[in-house]
Design a protein around this motif. Structure first.
Motif, PDB file in Angstrom:
ATOM      1  N   UNK A  23       0.830  -1.208   0.000  1.00 22.35           N
ATOM      2  CA  UNK A  23       0.000   0.000   0.000  1.00 22.35           C
ATOM      3  C   UNK A  23       0.867   1.261   0.000  1.00 22.35           C
ATOM      4  N   UNK A  33      -7.171   6.113  -3.449  1.00 22.38           N
ATOM      5  CA  UNK A  33      -7.441   5.220  -2.310  1.00 22.38           C
ATOM      6  C   UNK A  33      -8.075   3.905  -2.742  1.00 22.38           C
ATOM      7  N   UNK A  34      -8.951   3.952  -3.753  1.00 18.96           N
ATOM      8  CA  UNK A  34      -9.600   2.707  -4.162  1.00 18.96           C
ATOM      9  C   UNK A  34      -8.588   1.748  -4.775  1.00 18.96           C
ATOM     10  N   UNK A  37      -6.521   0.180  -2.155  1.00 17.67           N
ATOM     11  CA  UNK A  37      -7.211  -0.936  -1.503  1.00 17.67           C
ATOM     12  C   UNK A  37      -7.182  -2.176  -2.395  1.00 17.67           C
ATOM     13  N   UNK A  38      -7.368  -1.954  -3.715  1.00 18.00           N
ATOM     14  CA  UNK A  38      -7.327  -3.089  -4.649  1.00 18.00           C
ATOM     15  C   UNK A  38      -5.961  -3.777  -4.583  1.00 18.00           C
TER      16      UNK A  38
ATOM     17  N   UNK B 180     -17.241   4.746  -7.786  1.00 15.76           N
ATOM     18  CA  UNK B 180     -16.497   5.523  -6.798  1.00 15.76           C
ATOM     19  C   UNK B 180     -17.261   6.761  -6.356  1.00 15.76           C
TER      20      UNK B 180
ATOM     21  N   UNK C  52      -9.283  -0.591   6.587  1.00 17.53           N
ATOM     22  CA  UNK C  52      -9.085  -0.177   5.196  1.00 17.53           C
ATOM     23  C   UNK C  52      -8.781  -1.329   4.250  1.00 17.53           C
ATOM     24  N   UNK C  53      -8.853  -2.539   4.767  1.00 16.60           N
ATOM     25  CA  UNK C  53      -8.751  -3.684   3.859  1.00 16.60           C
ATOM     26  C   UNK C  53      -9.516  -4.885   4.415  1.00 16.60           C
ATOM     27  N   UNK C  83     -16.026   2.870   1.201  1.00 15.33           N
ATOM     28  CA  UNK C  83     -16.253   2.700  -0.235  1.00 15.33           C
ATOM     29  C   UNK C  83     -15.173   1.846  -0.917  1.00 15.33           C
ATOM     30  N   UNK C  84     -13.906   2.137  -0.625  1.00 14.59           N
ATOM     31  CA  UNK C  84     -12.834   1.387  -1.288  1.00 14.59           C
ATOM     32  C   UNK C  84     -12.907  -0.091  -0.920  1.00 14.59           C
ATOM     33  N   UNK C  85     -13.251  -0.349   0.331  1.00 17.78           N
ATOM     34  CA  UNK C  85     -13.351  -1.739   0.786  1.00 17.78           C
ATOM     35  C   UNK C  85     -14.540  -2.427   0.111  1.00 17.78           C
ATOM     36  N   UNK C  87     -15.922  -1.702  -2.787  1.00 17.60           N
ATOM     37  CA  UNK C  87     -15.625  -1.956  -4.200  1.00 17.60           C
ATOM     38  C   UNK C  87     -14.699  -3.148  -4.361  1.00 17.60           C
ATOM     39  N   UNK C  88     -13.696  -3.233  -3.488  1.00 18.88           N
ATOM     40  CA  UNK C  88     -12.752  -4.341  -3.562  1.00 18.88           C
ATOM     41  C   UNK C  88     -13.455  -5.672  -3.307  1.00 18.88           C
ATOM     42  N   UNK C  91     -15.431  -6.669  -6.330  1.00 21.50           N
ATOM     43  CA  UNK C  91     -14.575  -7.161  -7.409  1.00 21.50           C
ATOM     44  C   UNK C  91     -13.986  -8.525  -7.093  1.00 21.50           C
TER      45      UNK C  91
END
Ligand SMILES: Nc1ncnc2c1ncn2[C@@H]1O[C@H](COP(=O)(O)OP(=O)(O)O)[C@@H](O)[C@H]1O
Ligand SMILES: [Mg+2]
Lengths: 133, 290, 118
Positions: A23, A33-34, A37-38, B180, C52-53, C83-85, C87-88, C91
């Motif tokens: 990260x 940030x997205x 996280x990916x 997003x 965050x993960x 949100x980021x979590x 979306x991950x 996916x």
């Protein structure tokens, strides 16, 4: 040759170490940030697979550049048992450990490129790149 | 021999300029510069032909003056064709004029004339086209960014209710952007319900449906509800024909119906004020009772 | 590292503040089930605002803990998923369809009350 940032996976805690370093690298490269996280999640999946199925191995990171596009490449290598049927492990839900079986197909979706090489009895090498948008 | 051509042209610049101005003004009728005032058009023409001749006098090619002149026109939004047509006209007028000065012309001299004029005009046109397409590409890339920002706005209409109208074609890249914006917007506005309006999406194929379903699922994960609205008849047909399962998400044909559902979900009801007839009825009742 | 579990009337509140490693996740699963058993709690809110993960392993532990709590008679709501979590997770192909969610701790408590008290 440039020394690549690398995390040895020997125990469970190394999974956390690997994704935290990943990260950090992603942040340095300017990922949002997205995407951070990916990338961190993909690393977590690959590192855990090493821990679970190969016992030991390593994950390293590489900054890549292609036609002016910057990206982060993650490579996970182990000398564990290897994978017999590659198309089988890429199916959603396939797991030999009672897991969700979302790891490998998930990493492929989270990243922009995905490559897997495995020799039965020799080990596994998986590399994946995410490009900065 | 080329020198002779130069001589003729430069010595007779008055006539050539006059002819050029005449043709350029005539051509204006069927033209793109119609929004520009006559006065400005004429003075620009004069300046244009002068910089062309300056360039010739200094041996041809793109001079500083010609460069800054064309740059100014590009920035003012004049069409590229004004410049290229002007130069083509100059090519024709000049050749016509030189030819008219000779009663008899052998083919050698003819090709010298053509050659000479080409070496004046072609480099200038090339340079201008390059410059223009450069600035055009720049504009396109700016517009792409603007479009991205514009592509998925989230509108808070009421406490806890927001709407995301989707307009245009959705590809994978844009779908990620939309997701997003959607998720961060939900958090920012503390939205309990989001209405995704697909009235403006021309085609809903499996890929688009897949992205919309993913977005709705992600919205559920962060703790809000999604209602898909703007399902036109042909979209309902494709969704079913393609075997897409939207089963888990509430869908509505129109934004209005979706909004009513959103009100219900956030514990609100619509109360209409008393209709006039009932008010009159009430008064009548009171009168008869009294 | 142990994750603290707070009790409030019939509810248990948990806010996860650390980068969950596998061991802590499993420890948490065990601790929560024990606490539900001892306290007789009927509702649980797990707040994930600072997480965050969430990878497939943590997702499985969380999904399992929801099902297990349900078996013991306690409803679980997950709140504050970033949100980021989210979306991950989507996916990765993890949808957590049987899990209740809410925007934040407060909304989570409201949701629980509505479900439990009708
Ligand atoms: N590094 C590896 N070495 C050997 N086998 C592996 C490795 N990584 C994954 N596998 C095999 O692929 C399967 C699918 O992996 P994954 O998609 O991560 O799901 P899960 O880990 O939940 O089982 C695993 O169950 C395992 O059998
Ligand atoms: Mg795995």
């Amino acid at each position: 040759m440039e020394l690549k940032p690398c995390v040895n996976i020997r125990q469970e805690w190394d999974i956390v170490g690997a994704r935290q370093l990943g990260r950090e690298k992603a942040k340095e490269l300017g990922f949002g940030t997205v995407d951070q996280a990916r990338i961190a999640t993909a690393i977590s999946e690959l590192a855990r697979n090493i821990y679970l199925y190969a016992g030991i191995g390593k994950v390293y990171f590489e900054m890549v550049d292609h036609l002016g596009k910057k990206g982060l490449k993650i490579v996970a290598v182990d000398e564990g048992p290897g994978i017999r049927d590659l198309s089988q492990v890429m199916q959603d839900g396939y797991s030999t450990s009672g897991g969700l079986g979302a790891g490998l197909p998930g990493v492929k979706r989270l990243m922009d490129t995905f490559e897997i090489n495995s020799e039965w009895g020799e080990g596994t090498e998986i590399s994946a790149v995410k490009w900065v948008r | 021999m080329p020198k002779r051509v130069d001589r003729i042209v430069l010595d007779n610049s008055d006539v050539i300029i006059k002819n050029w101005l005449k043709i350029v003004s005539e051509n204006r009728q069927n033209d793109y510069t119609s929004s520009i005032s006559d006065e400005l058009f004429q003075s620009t023409n004069r300046e244009f032909v002068n910089v062309i001749f300056d360039s010739l006098a200094s041996g041809g090619g793109l001079t500083k003056e010609l460069e800054s002149f064309s740059e100014r026109l590009v920035n003012l939004g004049w069409p590229l064709s004004y410049l290229t047509d002007g130069l083509q006209t100059f090519r024709r007028v000049t050749i016509d004029f030189v030819l008219s000065q000779h009663d008899q012309i052998d083919t050698d001299f003819f090709s010298v004339i053509l050659d000479r004029v080409d070496t004046w005009v072609d480099p200038i046109i090339n340079k201008l086209v390059n410059e223009y397409s450069g600035s055009w590409e720049h504009t396109v890339s700016l517009q792409r960014v603007a479009l991205q920002e514009l592509s998925a706005p989230l509108i808070p209409v009421m406490r806890n209710i927001t709407i995301m109208p989707l307009i245009g074609t959705i590809d994978t890249e844009r779908a990620k952007q939309i997701m997003e914006n959607l998720l961060t917007g939900v958090i920012k506005h503390n939205a309990e319900v989001v209405l995704i309006d697909i009235t403006g999406v021309p085609v809903v194929d499996t890929m688009v449906a897949h992205h919309i379903i993913q977005a709705a699922e992600a919205v559920r994960l962060i703790g809000a509800k999604c209602i898909l609205v703007g399902i036109r008849p042909e979209i309902a047909q494709t969704i079913v024909n393609l075997g897409i399962d939207l089963g888990k998400f509430p869908t509505k044909s129109s934004l209005r119906k979706g909004f009513e559902t959103a009100l219900e979900l956030t514990g609100r009801t619509i109360q209409r004020e008393k209709k006039q007839e009932t008010i009159v009825e009430d008064i009548m009742n009171q009168l008869t009772e009294g | 590292m142990r994750i603290p579990i707070l009790k409030l009337h019939n509810y248990l509140l948990i806010s996860i503040q650390i980068d969950l490693d596998d061991q802590s996740a499993i420890q948490f699963q065990e601790d929560l089930l024990n606490k539900i058993y001892k306290s007789g709690a009927t509702g649980v809110v797990i707040d994930l605002t600072s997480v965050d993960i969430i990878d497939s392993f943590i997702a499985k532990v969380l999904g399992d803990v929801v099902t297990m709590s349900d078996l013991m008679g306690a409803k679980v709501v997950l709140t504050g998923i970033q949100p980021a979590v989210a979306m991950t997770l989507i996916e990765l192909g993890i949808h957590m369809q049987d899990v209740q969610t809410a925007l934040d701790l407060e909304q989570g408590l409201i949701k629980l009350r509505q479900e439990l008290e009708g």
